[in-house]
Scaffold this motif. Structure first.
Motif, PDB file in Angstrom:
ATOM      1  N   VAL A  77      22.016  29.085  81.229  1.00 46.89           N
ATOM      2  CA  VAL A  77      21.179  27.989  80.753  1.00 46.89           C
ATOM      3  C   VAL A  77      19.719  28.412  80.654  1.00 46.89           C
ATOM      4  O   VAL A  77      18.977  27.925  79.797  1.00 46.89           O
ATOM      5  N   GLY A  78      19.292  29.329  81.513  1.00 49.95           N
ATOM      6  CA  GLY A  78      17.908  29.783  81.458  1.00 49.95           C
ATOM      7  C   GLY A  78      17.580  30.728  82.595  1.00 49.95           C
ATOM      8  O   GLY A  78      18.431  31.015  83.458  1.00 49.95           O
TER       9      GLY A  78
ATOM     10  N   ARG B  68       6.818  23.132  86.281  1.00 46.87           N
ATOM     11  CA  ARG B  68       6.443  23.976  85.150  1.00 46.87           C
ATOM     12  C   ARG B  68       7.422  23.881  83.989  1.00 46.87           C
ATOM     13  O   ARG B  68       7.035  23.987  82.823  1.00 46.87           O
ATOM     14  N   LYS B  69       8.705  23.725  84.296  1.00 49.12           N
ATOM     15  CA  LYS B  69       9.714  23.713  83.237  1.00 49.12           C
ATOM     16  C   LYS B  69      10.961  23.008  83.745  1.00 49.12           C
ATOM     17  O   LYS B  69      11.267  23.041  84.943  1.00 49.12           O
ATOM     18  N   VAL B  70      11.685  22.376  82.827  1.00 48.02           N
ATOM     19  CA  VAL B  70      12.940  21.700  83.168  1.00 48.02           C
ATOM     20  C   VAL B  70      14.097  22.430  82.504  1.00 48.02           C
ATOM     21  O   VAL B  70      14.041  22.767  81.324  1.00 48.02           O
ATOM     22  N   PHE B  71      15.160  22.655  83.273  1.00 48.21           N
ATOM     23  CA  PHE B  71      16.384  23.259  82.756  1.00 48.21           C
ATOM     24  C   PHE B  71      17.484  22.200  82.846  1.00 48.21           C
ATOM     25  O   PHE B  71      17.796  21.716  83.935  1.00 48.21           O
ATOM     26  N   ALA B  72      18.050  21.848  81.704  1.00 49.12           N
ATOM     27  CA  ALA B  72      19.069  20.794  81.655  1.00 49.12           C
ATOM     28  C   ALA B  72      20.464  21.404  81.641  1.00 49.12           C
ATOM     29  O   ALA B  72      20.792  22.214  80.774  1.00 49.12           O
TER      30      ALA B  72
ATOM     31  N   GLU C  90      21.071  13.713  92.004  1.00 45.37           N
ATOM     32  CA  GLU C  90      19.707  13.806  91.483  1.00 45.37           C
ATOM     33  C   GLU C  90      19.406  15.264  91.132  1.00 45.37           C
ATOM     34  O   GLU C  90      20.120  16.174  91.539  1.00 45.37           O
ATOM     35  N   PRO C  91      18.331  15.500  90.382  1.00 44.19           N
ATOM     36  CA  PRO C  91      17.954  16.879  90.054  1.00 44.19           C
ATOM     37  C   PRO C  91      17.544  17.652  91.303  1.00 44.19           C
ATOM     38  O   PRO C  91      17.229  17.079  92.347  1.00 44.19           O
ATOM     39  N   MET C  92      17.534  18.968  91.144  1.00 43.33           N
ATOM     40  CA  MET C  92      17.071  19.856  92.204  1.00 43.33           C
ATOM     41  C   MET C  92      15.830  20.596  91.713  1.00 43.33           C
ATOM     42  O   MET C  92      15.685  20.873  90.521  1.00 43.33           O
ATOM     43  N   VAL C  93      14.944  20.916  92.649  1.00 41.82           N
ATOM     44  CA  VAL C  93      13.701  21.607  92.331  1.00 41.82           C
ATOM     45  C   VAL C  93      13.710  22.976  92.996  1.00 41.82           C
ATOM     46  O   VAL C  93      13.932  23.089  94.209  1.00 41.82           O
ATOM     47  N   LEU C  94      13.498  24.017  92.200  1.00 44.44           N
ATOM     48  CA  LEU C  94      13.446  25.393  92.678  1.00 44.44           C
ATOM     49  C   LEU C  94      11.998  25.865  92.594  1.00 44.44           C
ATOM     50  O   LEU C  94      11.407  25.887  91.511  1.00 44.44           O
ATOM     51  N   CYS C  95      11.427  26.241  93.735  1.00 48.25           N
ATOM     52  CA  CYS C  95      10.062  26.764  93.768  1.00 48.25           C
ATOM     53  C   CYS C  95      10.105  28.240  94.147  1.00 48.25           C
ATOM     54  O   CYS C  95      10.855  28.641  95.044  1.00 48.25           O
TER      55      CYS C  95
ATOM     56  N   ALA D 220       3.427  31.915  91.085  1.00 45.81           N
ATOM     57  CA  ALA D 220       4.203  30.904  91.787  1.00 45.81           C
ATOM     58  C   ALA D 220       4.411  29.686  90.886  1.00 45.81           C
ATOM     59  O   ALA D 220       3.628  29.432  89.967  1.00 45.81           O
ATOM     60  N   GLY D 221       5.478  28.943  91.155  1.00 47.34           N
ATOM     61  CA  GLY D 221       5.717  27.742  90.357  1.00 47.34           C
ATOM     62  C   GLY D 221       6.972  27.015  90.797  1.00 47.34           C
ATOM     63  O   GLY D 221       7.803  27.561  91.527  1.00 47.34           O
ATOM     64  N   CYS D 222       7.105  25.774  90.343  1.00 36.45           N
ATOM     65  CA  CYS D 222       8.275  24.958  90.646  1.00 36.45           C
ATOM     66  C   CYS D 222       8.959  24.542  89.344  1.00 36.45           C
ATOM     67  O   CYS D 222       8.292  24.207  88.357  1.00 36.45           O
ATOM     68  N   PHE D 223      10.289  24.555  89.369  1.00 33.18           N
ATOM     69  CA  PHE D 223      11.101  24.301  88.185  1.00 33.18           C
ATOM     70  C   PHE D 223      12.189  23.295  88.553  1.00 33.18           C
ATOM     71  O   PHE D 223      12.733  23.334  89.653  1.00 33.18           O
ATOM     72  N   MET D 224      12.518  22.405  87.625  1.00 30.81           N
ATOM     73  CA  MET D 224      13.507  21.370  87.896  1.00 30.81           C
ATOM     74  C   MET D 224      14.787  21.626  87.108  1.00 30.81           C
ATOM     75  O   MET D 224      14.739  21.984  85.931  1.00 30.81           O
ATOM     76  N   VAL D 225      15.926  21.441  87.774  1.00 30.35           N
ATOM     77  CA  VAL D 225      17.237  21.569  87.151  1.00 30.35           C
ATOM     78  C   VAL D 225      17.897  20.196  87.183  1.00 30.35           C
ATOM     79  O   VAL D 225      18.055  19.601  88.261  1.00 30.35           O
TER      80      VAL D 225
END
Length: 478
Positions: free
Chosen positions: A135-136, A166-170, A108-113, A147-152
């Protein structure tokens, strides 16, 4: 500090024996000369991936390694900057204490906050896939200090973006390195860096959403790191790594060529089992491939006052099929930033055009008061051993000089600052400006974090209006 994720259990063992290159899956086996050319292509393609695997193996898999950091999906925060004892990657920076996590994106994806960070403190999170493509980025320049959370996400993810992201990195690959850099102003600042690092959170998407996690990904038998990994054993490692790098359309033809000599995901290429003719062809291909990489690594960018200034790191679009440049970037310094995040002039020669060597000369670099490196954040000059590209042990435990140190350095009458790059101390009066050099070949790197894009600027890298000053040599006493 620990991440909440579906981790993968790890079993390590040598790669399995492999078959000789021949007709595979209906693809006709090429002739000897074509085999050499394909081996050369495959070696160049594989080089950065295998260099990245070395770091992954030592940092995240082999718990007996002196370089071991943490298991997959678990962030590791360094409470200090890198020193000469850190040897898993070449040209590590010693400016910013690292945090890092190797993301396993199979289940599954991972979330980086990230926390809110003082705008005066630079930080960045670099996301690099198994190809070593950037990738980004998350951080001061790319996403700001809030502050924010980002999904990979991994290559097979098809879900929607949840609220709070806030943003998705594929990622094109099933593993991805998240490399955090947090600025350290001085040694007394380390407790403040730790507070920032404590705010870096990594968790699986299911944990972020407080849902039941999906089934864990299968266990992997990781091949142990061997000394032949970047020579005759490269193809067996590439076979393994390609299982986690699904084919993309632009590489379909290239991968078909690799398959024609027995290289591909899940295959078992074994150099030792080849007949002598094929051994010679593949061996020559490896030599030719490394020669290509070596030549490119010495010619990235433009020579500006003895510094090679260019840009070697980026995403897939940046490389645009230039696999030699991608491999050279890994050889120069794997996991370097895009030029807009950080630009890295590399010192090649002194003001007379001679190779830098601490056993033969002492050197100085003088920055005029009004011509300091133009950055939005900070800059540094780091010293490495010219033979290994690793930090060097020295009597004052100083591996770099950076702009935050300027306030404690001795300035010239006109306001300029002179750095002394030499093996022996330049004397107590000048020691604050001393960057210890090896007693032999020198490899020095300047880092400009978040370089300014308006003149004077080092951008575009190699043709900007700001130019690094020449390194001036003087005969070494004694």
């Amino acid at each position: 500090m620990a991440a909440l994720a579906a981790g993968c259990a790890v079993k390590t063992e040598p790669a399995a024996p492999a078959a000789r290159p021949d007709s595979a899956q209906g693809i006709g086996a090429p002739g000897i000369e074509e085999t050499r050319k394909i081996a050369q292509e495959a070696y160049v393609y594989a080089f950065p991936m295998i260099a990245g695997y070395k770091a992954m193996y030592q940092y995240n898999i082999d718990k007996s390694s002196s370089q071991y950091k943490a298991p997959f999906n678990t962030i590791n925060n360094e409470a200090s900057v890198f020193t000469y004892k850190d040897t898993a990657i070449v040209t590590p920076n010693s400016d910013t204490p690292y945090s890092m996590v190797m993301l396993d994106l199979r289940a599954e994806p991972m979330v980086l906050c990230v926390p809110a960070v003082d705008k005066k403190r630079y930080y960045s999170v670099q996301l690099a896939d198994m190809y070593t493509h950037n990738v980004g980025f998350i951080g001061s320049r790319a996403t700001g200090s809030a502050a924010g959370c980002f999904m990979v996400t991994g290559p097979s993810w098809k879900g929607a973006t949840p609220a709070g992201i806030r943003k998705v990195f594929a990622s094109e690959t099933q593993f991805m390195l998240a490399l955090y850099r947090t600025q350290l102003f001085d040694p007394k600042d380390m407790p403040n860096v730790r507070k920032v690092q404590a705010g870096y959170k990594v968790q699986a998407l299911s944990a972020f959403l407080k849902q039941t996690p999906p089934p864990a990904a299968p266990d992997i038998r990781f091949p142990a790191w061997r000394n032949d990994a970047l020579t005759t054993g490269f193809a067996s490692y590439l076979d393994f790594l390609m299982q986690f790098t699904p084919e993309v359309p632009v590489e379909k033809e290239l991968r078909a060529r690799f398959a024609s000599i027995g290289i591909g995901p899940g295959k078992n290429f074994d150099f030792s089992q080849l007949d002598e003719e094929h051994k010679a062809a593949v061996g020559q291909g490896i030599k030719d491939g490394f020669a290509q990489i070596d030549k490119m690594s010495n010619g990235v960018g433009h020579n500006v006052n003895g510094w090679m200034v260019g840009s070697a790191q980026g995403n897939r679009a940046f490389y645009n099929g230039n696999y030699v440049l991608r491999a050279a970037a890994a050889k120069i310094g794997i996991y370097g930033n895009d030029a807009v995040e950080a630009t890295y002039p590399v010192a090649l020669t002194d003001d007379r055009g001679q190779p830098l060597d601490g056993s033969k000369a002492n050197y100085t670099i003088t920055f005029a008061a009004d011509r300091m490196p133009p950055v939005n954040s900070f800059w540094s000059v780091t010293m490495y051993d010219g033979k290994t590209q690793l930090l060097i042990e020295n009597p004052i435990n100083r591996y770099l000089i950076n702009s935050p140190m300027l306030r404690n350095m001795k300035k010239n009458a006109d306001g300029s600052v002179t750095l002394y790059l030499q093996h022996d101390s330049p004397g107590k009066v000048r020691e604050a400006n001393w960057l210890p050099a090896p007693d032999g070949p020198i490899y020095a790197v300047m880092r400009l974090y978040w370089p300014k894009e308006t003149p004077p600027s080092i951008l575009p890298a190699g043709s900007g209006t700001w130019k690094p000053p020449a390194i001036v040599s003087a005969a070494r006493a004694g």
